[in-house]
Design an enzyme around this catalytic site. Sequence first.
Site, PDB file in Angstrom:
ATOM      1  N   ASP A  16       0.878  -1.151   0.000  1.00  0.00           N
ATOM      2  CA  ASP A  16       0.000   0.000   0.000  1.00  0.00           C
ATOM      3  C   ASP A  16       0.930   1.220   0.000  1.00  0.00           C
ATOM      4  O   ASP A  16       2.124   1.092   0.300  1.00  0.00           O
ATOM      5  CB  ASP A  16      -0.873  -0.048   1.263  1.00  0.00           C
ATOM      6  CG  ASP A  16      -1.688   1.217   1.448  1.00  0.00           C
ATOM      7  OD1 ASP A  16      -2.345   1.639   0.475  1.00  0.00           O
ATOM      8  OD2 ASP A  16      -1.650   1.791   2.550  1.00  0.00           O
ATOM      9  N   ASP A  18      -0.059   5.105   0.924  1.00  0.00           N
ATOM     10  CA  ASP A  18      -0.281   6.088   1.987  1.00  0.00           C
ATOM     11  C   ASP A  18      -0.333   5.411   3.348  1.00  0.00           C
ATOM     12  O   ASP A  18      -1.188   4.558   3.591  1.00  0.00           O
ATOM     13  CB  ASP A  18      -1.586   6.848   1.733  1.00  0.00           C
ATOM     14  CG  ASP A  18      -1.507   7.677   0.457  1.00  0.00           C
ATOM     15  OD1 ASP A  18      -0.524   8.401   0.312  1.00  0.00           O
ATOM     16  OD2 ASP A  18      -2.412   7.572  -0.387  1.00  0.00           O
ATOM     17  N   ASP A 172      -1.408  -0.472   6.184  1.00  0.00           N
ATOM     18  CA  ASP A 172      -1.517   0.234   7.471  1.00  0.00           C
ATOM     19  C   ASP A 172      -2.959   0.344   7.940  1.00  0.00           C
ATOM     20  O   ASP A 172      -3.208   0.803   9.046  1.00  0.00           O
ATOM     21  CB  ASP A 172      -0.937   1.657   7.342  1.00  0.00           C
ATOM     22  CG  ASP A 172      -1.831   2.534   6.481  1.00  0.00           C
ATOM     23  OD1 ASP A 172      -2.279   3.591   6.953  1.00  0.00           O
ATOM     24  OD2 ASP A 172      -2.086   2.175   5.313  1.00  0.00           O
TER      25      ASP A 172
END
Length: 202
Positions: A16, A18, A172
């Site tokens: 991922d 961001d 995250d």
Amino acid sequence: MVKLNIDPKAKALIFDLDGTLADTMPVHFQAYKNILRDYGIEFTPELFGTLAGVPAVDTIRKLNEQFGTHMVPEEVGHFKEGEYEKIMYKMKPVEPVVELVKEYHGRLPMAVGTGGYKRLAWKTLEILGLDKYFEILVSAEDVKHPKPHPETFLKCAELLGVQPEVCQVFEDGDPGIQAATAAGMISTLVTEYYEVTIGKDI
């Protein structure tokens, strides 16, 4: 600092962007906060936490449901991305994850799977000096169903030419972990490897 590890079964790595490769969450938070103030929404770190990994347009839809507002999702989503672009130079790399990219570059195939827009995603990688490590990037424009649907990561696996079950995903947010699990992939939550600074001034 605890070191991130590659699962012994992993034959490809999917990241991922961001909050995983780039500590952009404080920048996204500030951009949303600046834009949503005009609509009478106080955007808190707690509220932002429930929307991690959700594309801007879908975030605005969810906020409309939650607050009874009538924002035009496409329009306000683009306002937010414009605000983000103005301040994105303030982002920092997530060092433990970036170290992994550099260590395994050329050893395992790698891709980025993001809920963000393609142009800004590549710009993020450029700012952090990571664009040279990736050829494959699947963005919000490349899929019909964003995370937590597995399409983003399945498309990464397809482009990498690797079976989903031997792909290790680094994420995250809960939507991303759900997407990786639904895709049958190995998932690793990275937030325990760095300090999240949302809500502090950037």
